[in-house]
Design a protein around this motif. Structure first.
Motif, mmCIF file in Angstrom:
data_model
loop_
_atom_site.group_PDB
_atom_site.id
_atom_site.type_symbol
_atom_site.label_atom_id
_atom_site.label_comp_id
_atom_site.label_asym_id
_atom_site.label_seq_id
_atom_site.Cartn_x
_atom_site.Cartn_y
_atom_site.Cartn_z
ATOM 1 N N VAL A 1 -6.679 0.274 -4.275
ATOM 2 C CA VAL A 1 -7.833 -0.623 -4.403
ATOM 3 C C VAL A 1 -7.715 -1.448 -5.681
ATOM 4 C CG1 VAL A 1 -10.341 -0.711 -4.612
ATOM 5 C CG2 VAL A 1 -9.287 0.944 -3.074
ATOM 6 N N GLY A 2 -7.296 -0.836 -6.757
ATOM 7 C CA GLY A 2 -7.101 -1.568 -8.008
ATOM 8 C C GLY A 2 -5.999 -2.604 -7.896
ATOM 9 N N ALA A 3 -4.928 -2.256 -7.176
ATOM 10 C CA ALA A 3 -3.829 -3.209 -6.989
ATOM 11 C C ALA A 3 -4.283 -4.402 -6.156
ATOM 12 C CB ALA A 3 -2.644 -2.517 -6.335
ATOM 13 N N LEU A 4 -5.048 -4.159 -5.091
ATOM 14 C CA LEU A 4 -5.566 -5.259 -4.276
ATOM 15 C C LEU A 4 -6.554 -6.115 -5.068
ATOM 16 C CD1 LEU A 4 -6.094 -3.556 -0.807
ATOM 17 C CD2 LEU A 4 -4.444 -5.330 -1.396
ATOM 18 N N LEU B 1 0.820 -1.205 0.000
ATOM 19 C CA LEU B 1 0.000 0.000 0.000
ATOM 20 C C LEU B 1 0.860 1.264 0.000
ATOM 21 C CD1 LEU B 1 -2.866 -0.980 2.454
ATOM 22 C CD2 LEU B 1 -2.975 -0.766 -0.030
ATOM 23 N N VAL B 2 1.937 1.250 0.778
ATOM 24 C CA VAL B 2 2.855 2.395 0.778
ATOM 25 C C VAL B 2 3.496 2.550 -0.599
ATOM 26 C CG1 VAL B 2 5.043 3.249 1.733
ATOM 27 C CG2 VAL B 2 3.277 2.342 3.253
ATOM 28 N N ALA B 3 3.894 1.436 -1.206
ATOM 29 C CA ALA B 3 4.491 1.497 -2.544
ATOM 30 C C ALA B 3 3.488 2.034 -3.565
ATOM 31 C CB ALA B 3 4.982 0.114 -2.963
ATOM 32 N N CYS B 4 2.218 1.647 -3.431
ATOM 33 C CA CYS B 4 1.188 2.168 -4.341
ATOM 34 C C CYS B 4 1.036 3.675 -4.183
ATOM 35 C CB CYS B 4 -0.154 1.497 -4.072
ATOM 36 S SG CYS B 4 -0.264 -0.178 -4.700
ATOM 37 N N LEU B 5 1.032 4.145 -2.949
ATOM 38 C CA LEU B 5 0.883 5.582 -2.723
ATOM 39 C C LEU B 5 2.089 6.364 -3.232
ATOM 40 C CD1 LEU B 5 -0.733 5.530 0.833
ATOM 41 C CD2 LEU B 5 -1.847 5.974 -1.377
#
Length: 86
Positions: A54-57, A43-47
């Motif tokens: 949400v799309g990554a999950l 999640l930190v990497a996505c941000l």
């Protein structure tokens, strides 16, 4: 449905075979503290990179959902490894 059993078959150089069934749920329960850290890191990497978390999950969930029935075979000379997900 999530995978429930991963079977690893390994053929050694001397021709002997090793068969190892790995149940997914007990391994997942044992490694769940690390899974929480991995999800938080993701999640930190996505941000940081600007990817929608949400799309990554959702994509990771779809990948796990599609795993049952998959077979991975690797062979190098007389050594072979087969991983099948059920």
């Amino acid at each position: 449905m999530i995978p429930q059993l991963v079977t690893v078959r390994y053929r050694r150089l001397n021709g002997r075979r090793l068969w190892l069934p790995v149940p997914v749920l007990p391994v997942l329960l044992v490694l769940s503290p690390l899974l929480v850290l991995a999800v938080l890191g993701g999640l930190v990497a996505c941000l940081v990179t600007g990817v929608d978390p949400v799309g990554a999950l959702r994509g990771a969930g779809r990948l796990l959902w599609a795993l049952p029935g998959a077979r991975f075979e690797i062979q190098d000379g007389r050594t072979a490894v087969l991983v099948s997900v059920r």
